[in-house]
Design a protein around this motif. Structure first.
Motif, PDB file in Angstrom:
ATOM      1  N   PRO C 196       4.824   4.085 -12.137  1.00 55.75           N
ATOM      2  CA  PRO C 196       3.539   4.268 -11.442  1.00 55.75           C
ATOM      3  C   PRO C 196       3.268   3.231 -10.358  1.00 55.75           C
ATOM      4  O   PRO C 196       2.207   3.247  -9.745  1.00 55.75           O
ATOM      5  N   LEU C 197       4.195   2.316 -10.137  1.00 59.26           N
ATOM      6  CA  LEU C 197       4.023   1.316  -9.085  1.00 59.26           C
ATOM      7  C   LEU C 197       4.904   1.624  -7.875  1.00 59.26           C
ATOM      8  O   LEU C 197       5.019   0.828  -6.940  1.00 59.26           O
ATOM      9  N   LEU C 199       4.822   3.526  -5.189  1.00 60.08           N
ATOM     10  CA  LEU C 199       4.265   3.485  -3.833  1.00 60.08           C
ATOM     11  C   LEU C 199       4.070   2.057  -3.359  1.00 60.08           C
ATOM     12  O   LEU C 199       4.521   1.670  -2.276  1.00 60.08           O
ATOM     13  N   GLU C 200       3.424   1.254  -4.185  1.00 59.34           N
ATOM     14  CA  GLU C 200       3.061  -0.103  -3.776  1.00 59.34           C
ATOM     15  C   GLU C 200       4.279  -1.026  -3.729  1.00 59.34           C
ATOM     16  O   GLU C 200       4.331  -1.951  -2.918  1.00 59.34           O
ATOM     17  N   PHE C 202       7.317  -0.235  -2.819  1.00 60.49           N
ATOM     18  CA  PHE C 202       7.967  -0.026  -1.513  1.00 60.49           C
ATOM     19  C   PHE C 202       7.113  -0.633  -0.400  1.00 60.49           C
ATOM     20  O   PHE C 202       7.626  -1.246   0.534  1.00 60.49           O
ATOM     21  N   ALA C 203       5.787  -0.471  -0.506  1.00 60.82           N
ATOM     22  CA  ALA C 203       4.916  -1.091   0.502  1.00 60.82           C
ATOM     23  C   ALA C 203       5.140  -2.603   0.543  1.00 60.82           C
ATOM     24  O   ALA C 203       5.146  -3.214   1.608  1.00 60.82           O
ATOM     25  N   PHE C 228       9.040   6.264   3.384  1.00 59.06           N
ATOM     26  CA  PHE C 228       9.013   4.840   3.741  1.00 59.06           C
ATOM     27  C   PHE C 228      10.083   4.519   4.783  1.00 59.06           C
ATOM     28  O   PHE C 228       9.848   3.735   5.700  1.00 59.06           O
ATOM     29  N   ASN C 231       8.735   5.167   7.968  1.00 59.99           N
ATOM     30  CA  ASN C 231       7.469   4.479   8.235  1.00 59.99           C
ATOM     31  C   ASN C 231       6.299   5.460   8.290  1.00 59.99           C
ATOM     32  O   ASN C 231       5.393   5.334   9.105  1.00 59.99           O
ATOM     33  N   ASP C 232       6.325   6.432   7.413  1.00 56.53           N
ATOM     34  CA  ASP C 232       5.250   7.430   7.390  1.00 56.53           C
ATOM     35  C   ASP C 232       4.421   7.231   6.120  1.00 56.53           C
ATOM     36  O   ASP C 232       4.594   7.916   5.115  1.00 56.53           O
ATOM     37  N   LEU C 233       3.489   6.281   6.190  1.00 54.70           N
ATOM     38  CA  LEU C 233       2.722   5.941   5.004  1.00 54.70           C
ATOM     39  C   LEU C 233       1.850   7.089   4.511  1.00 54.70           C
ATOM     40  O   LEU C 233       1.779   7.332   3.299  1.00 54.70           O
ATOM     41  N   PRO C 234       1.154   7.809   5.378  1.00 53.14           N
ATOM     42  CA  PRO C 234       0.343   8.936   4.858  1.00 53.14           C
ATOM     43  C   PRO C 234       1.186   9.928   4.054  1.00 53.14           C
ATOM     44  O   PRO C 234       0.757  10.398   3.000  1.00 53.14           O
ATOM     45  N   ARG C 237       2.128   8.273   0.701  1.00 55.03           N
ATOM     46  CA  ARG C 237       0.972   8.309  -0.208  1.00 55.03           C
ATOM     47  C   ARG C 237       0.804   9.703  -0.802  1.00 55.03           C
ATOM     48  O   ARG C 237       0.580   9.873  -1.990  1.00 55.03           O
ATOM     49  N   PHE C 240       3.535  10.469  -3.299  1.00 59.18           N
ATOM     50  CA  PHE C 240       3.382   9.625  -4.487  1.00 59.18           C
ATOM     51  C   PHE C 240       2.303  10.186  -5.407  1.00 59.18           C
ATOM     52  O   PHE C 240       2.513  10.348  -6.608  1.00 59.18           O
ATOM     53  N   TYR C 241       1.134  10.457  -4.861  1.00 59.30           N
ATOM     54  CA  TYR C 241       0.048  10.950  -5.703  1.00 59.30           C
ATOM     55  C   TYR C 241       0.405  12.294  -6.335  1.00 59.30           C
ATOM     56  O   TYR C 241      -0.042  12.613  -7.428  1.00 59.30           O
ATOM     57  N   LEU C 244       2.624  11.370  -9.271  1.00 58.00           N
ATOM     58  CA  LEU C 244       2.090  10.357 -10.176  1.00 58.00           C
ATOM     59  C   LEU C 244       1.764  10.889 -11.579  1.00 58.00           C
ATOM     60  O   LEU C 244       2.124  10.240 -12.577  1.00 58.00           O
TER      61      LEU C 244
ATOM     62  N   GLN D 175      -3.338   0.397 -10.713  1.00 57.49           N
ATOM     63  CA  GLN D 175      -3.416   1.663 -11.449  1.00 57.49           C
ATOM     64  C   GLN D 175      -4.858   2.156 -11.582  1.00 57.49           C
ATOM     65  O   GLN D 175      -5.099   3.357 -11.725  1.00 57.49           O
ATOM     66  N   HIS D 178      -5.441   4.193  -8.506  1.00 59.63           N
ATOM     67  CA  HIS D 178      -4.779   5.495  -8.667  1.00 59.63           C
ATOM     68  C   HIS D 178      -5.632   6.430  -9.517  1.00 59.63           C
ATOM     69  O   HIS D 178      -5.852   7.586  -9.182  1.00 59.63           O
ATOM     70  N   LEU D 199      -2.705  -5.539   0.550  1.00 58.47           N
ATOM     71  CA  LEU D 199      -1.665  -4.683   1.126  1.00 58.47           C
ATOM     72  C   LEU D 199      -1.551  -3.377   0.349  1.00 58.47           C
ATOM     73  O   LEU D 199      -1.583  -2.281   0.914  1.00 58.47           O
ATOM     74  N   GLU D 200      -1.423  -3.491  -0.973  1.00 63.77           N
ATOM     75  CA  GLU D 200      -1.167  -2.318  -1.793  1.00 63.77           C
ATOM     76  C   GLU D 200      -2.395  -1.429  -1.925  1.00 63.77           C
ATOM     77  O   GLU D 200      -2.279  -0.207  -2.061  1.00 63.77           O
ATOM     78  N   ALA D 203      -2.402   0.664   1.011  1.00 64.06           N
ATOM     79  CA  ALA D 203      -1.323   1.648   0.852  1.00 64.06           C
ATOM     80  C   ALA D 203      -1.760   2.779  -0.072  1.00 64.06           C
ATOM     81  O   ALA D 203      -1.450   3.944   0.154  1.00 64.06           O
ATOM     82  N   ASN D 231      -0.778   3.033  11.222  1.00 66.05           N
ATOM     83  CA  ASN D 231       0.354   3.493  10.400  1.00 66.05           C
ATOM     84  C   ASN D 231       1.608   2.648  10.647  1.00 66.05           C
ATOM     85  O   ASN D 231       2.717   3.150  10.709  1.00 66.05           O
ATOM     86  N   LEU D 233       3.446   0.124   8.842  1.00 65.84           N
ATOM     87  CA  LEU D 233       3.616  -0.575   7.573  1.00 65.84           C
ATOM     88  C   LEU D 233       4.411  -1.873   7.723  1.00 65.84           C
ATOM     89  O   LEU D 233       4.030  -2.887   7.126  1.00 65.84           O
ATOM     90  N   ARG D 237       2.863  -5.300   6.340  1.00 67.09           N
ATOM     91  CA  ARG D 237       3.541  -6.135   5.352  1.00 67.09           C
ATOM     92  C   ARG D 237       3.710  -7.555   5.886  1.00 67.09           C
ATOM     93  O   ARG D 237       3.451  -8.523   5.183  1.00 67.09           O
TER      94      ARG D 237
END
Lengths: 299, 299, 299, 299
Positions: C196-197, C199-200, C202-203, C228, C231-234, C237, C240-241, C244, D175, D178, D199-200, D203, D231, D233, D237
């Motif tokens: 569950p971590l 996303l963060e 990798f960030a 990642f 570099n496409d964070l949206p 995210r 990931f969700y 999750l 979490q 999330h 940061l996270e 994200a 956008n 990242l 970072r």
């Protein structure tokens, strides 16, 4: 060897703070309650502790309760007043009020919003100690104050600050009492503030038990203490296990909440605790009634 | 009422497992050690517990130690063998070996890499219990096993599984013992496995104290137990506080590590614990020597 | 500057270890599974990790799985083999077997029954590192091993032990990764082991994600990694969700348990995990089926 | 769909509360500080939060700071006022004062001496919400308040209480964010209150970062936010890791303590925090000076 406070031992009782239906302090009921506690055998009275909702009172109310409590006890028993406050300045103010009103000792818990360093805690106690000549009971209760004082820090303060003469440990961890006793070579009297630890704290050598239980079951904590005085461990164990379900119940539900509910069941209306604290709900009251009834049958 | 195991009470001693310089099990020293424990007054012997490095032995070694220990005790005292293993299949295998070798009871800790659900724990115990007819001591020690069994789960197993007749609590939290006693209406004997809790566990009604301390200070745990047998709490408290520094030292340093160091100081070379565990360092040995010397003067 | 392992990055997948109905290792299914993982895009394969039930296998079984897994991957991807064991001697034995079988790296978790001192942990790693010339991934996962290695200790080992070149952090605390990155001046590649971590991690700059998820949802972890890379964070995210709920479900239920249940739902019968671990119950399987179905619709 | 507060996003800054050498509130310095925060680019101002020593002020002082802060911002930015208090009655009083003074929103942390049940927390919020028509930011920070609100409870309040429209999470556990996002189907804006998680949190989709850092390094939190807006990242970072040592330092030392020390180093004397809180010691100030200098070089 430093002189410690020998006057406090046995069962030290916290009265709740009663309110009128209007929300104001109910001094008449407070008097009745203290009269009952004194006549029922408590060895000392400790107003304005956690159970007394001290932190939920404004300055004027706090002063009223301190003065009224001391007056009601009328020197029949020693009185130790909780003067804890978020700022050092206010704790000092309260300590002086307690001293002037005739308290025999004060109890200080280092409540704080921001965590305090050992140095900040030390100075908080030192400044309060400087302002009064009363004996001080250091009170450690991280579950409510958010600050956990190690036995080492407590010892450091005991050694350096003259009028620190007692410590009340409420973590519920018996090893803290062991540590305090060993570090102090048994020269610093320690008191138990965790109800479900009463049996073991006395076994480990605690000088007293600070408790709200005598508000509603005055004889049971006394029985436990007396069994220890008579070196009768089987009896101590027996009376402890009998009162344990009630001790756990009042702790888990929050002491102002459950003690006030118990007093109401016994005919003394002390009002509800202050919001956001709420009165015990119906199911809780029924459970408490049963626990009180069970103990009555065992008397 | 379910029949419980009455033969285990008092001081139940864990022998360490000695190794030769080559790393193999040193059965000769094991015999010597057990002879010493029996003759020095322990009330029962518990080989292959945590102190016995059970989890660090391979199957053959484990069997050798189990058989040799039982043979060495030679029915002079009851023997309870630790049969814990990561898989249910292997724990059963060990339970059967212990039974065949003449053990009086087995002790089971639910060690696991992955956390176990209550259902998985229950079935683990049920399957082991099915495989043997020996009494079983449920052993709760989350600090080493990673799994914490609630008093409620322990009670559920006590009620449902015939040969579960004892519980050893090693969390160091006296409230667990209270809970077990209350839930079981005092019908499930509980044992203390946390050395620094020995005084309070007996005060709370523990049937025995499972400990490695008698390997190096056989008389002190006995003194504590006997004081309780004589209902002499002041003496119990006195002998407890005297041995407490040593009890804390051996626990903090890891029992196989510190007990082996203590035996060496006393002339019995049992080797070092298995890597990654290392022998006690020089400073630790000096400290231990001092603690042992202090206790000797107090005898 | 120390040379680090650059071949491991992206999605590093843990295969489960399949069993036949008789309980023996099912090498045929293992081959099938690894083939699937390779062809579905994982960037590396990590047999005999937590998910692979490494600690529940005996020595012979462990060797079989190590050799078979490496052979099945057939150099198409880098392979990192988990060689963790309770004793240093056995971990070394496994490390040598892995090296001989052609592993590209080994992963070491300091499992222990007794807590290890920093010195004991350091020596455990040093001795394993001495025995092989493979790169070593330090693996911190206190929830399963019972031992928590601080970033400071990990750094100390990274500096002192040549073939320690990677660290996998599974505490789920992102601050550990920050600390490792800052202490190592970004020279020690860190990998995330907490699903569950993902996303963060990798960030925060993780080099890879060690996960069992690709056994059942191979494309989703890849989507996250690729977002990642672009570099496409949206998008990261978003994907990931979406995964999750499944990531949380497989973690909470225990990875061997839930992944095997998922494989079964997808037509690959890998057997149940070893007792005391039990297969996922019916309600859990239904829930997992729904989660897998939900993800399928989103593809 | 419920209407949420869209005006709060980005960098939401907590001003400290300055004191004169006499201990009184220093309104002139407060004005200067707020002017600086506004002109340096903060997106919103949040007086009387944890950093603002809200709980250490008496009622009159609190009112003065609330009114002065709102007036100083002068509608150039949205203002969210912390109205937390130990009693529901006092929190309501403060909420009304804030509303009357022109606050755009209020922030409520359920501080309490006694732990609150979910029901007590819910009613505390409901009663405050009833008393004003301002949007409310639920604030979860168990490290200071002693009360931990689960995402489930927060959701329940969001659904049932109209003017609860935002949540600030300060546990530092990603979490929680999330969970809030998933439970609310991304309809409840969440804000990060843990500096080292900045940061996270962005994200993961946080709407803003509530922080005291802009008091002393206004450009760095902005850089982080802007990198996310673009956008970018890798840049996010990079600027996060650059400011991380300072973020950790100010958190660890207590925000009022460290921020006031930093302002002093920058030429703005805001006095010391109130006792028992003490000013940053000399070594701490030197360390902070170095950290600030390091960041300056990187600009």
């Amino acid at each position: 060897m430093k002189q410690t406070s020998t006057q406090f031992k046995g069962i030290i009782t916290y009265p709740i703070t009663p309110y009128l239906p209007t929300g104001e302090i109910d001094l008449k009921t407070l008097n009745q309650l203290i009269e009952k506690l004194v006549s029922n055998g408590s060895h000392a009275i400790a107003p304005l502790g956690s159970t007394g909702e001290s932190t939920y009172l404004n300055d004027e109310e706090w002063t009223d309760v301190a003065q009224a409590s001391i007056k009601a006890v009328a020197k029949r028993l020693p009185v130790i007043v909780g003067v804890s406050d978020l700022t050092t300045a206010n704790a000092i103010k309260r300590a002086k009020i307690a001293e002037k009103a005739g308290a025999d000792a004060i109890m200080v818990l280092p409540v704080s919003y921001w965590k305090l360093s050992n140095n900040e805690i030390f100075n908080h106690y030192a400044k309060i100690a400087d302002a009064v000549s009363l004996p001080i009971m250091v009170y450690n209760n991280p579950a409510t104050s958010g600050i956990d004082m190690s036995p080492e820090l407590i010892m450091q303060m005991f050694r350096a600050i003259d009028n620190i003469t007692m410590v009340k440990e409420s973590t519920g961890d018996i090893q803290r009492m062991h540590k305090i006793r060993v570090l102090a070579d048994n020269q610093l009297p320690f008191y138990n503030g965790s109800n479900p630890l009463a049996l073991e704290a006395f076994a480990a050598g605690a000088s007293g038990w600070c408790t709200a239980a005598p508000n509603i079951i005055p004889q049971w904590p006394l029985k436990l203490y007396e069994a220890f005085q008579n070196n009768d461990l089987p009896l101590a164990r027996d009376v402890f296990y009998k009162q344990l379900p009630l001790l756990e119940f009042i702790l888990k539900g929050g002491l102002p909440t459950t003690i006030k509910a118990g007093l109401k069941l016994q005919g003394l209306n002390a009002g509800a605790p202050r919001l956001p604290l709420q009165p015990l709900d119906e199911a809780g009251s029924r459970k408490l009634e049963t626990l009180l009834g069970d103990l009555k049958k065992l008397c």
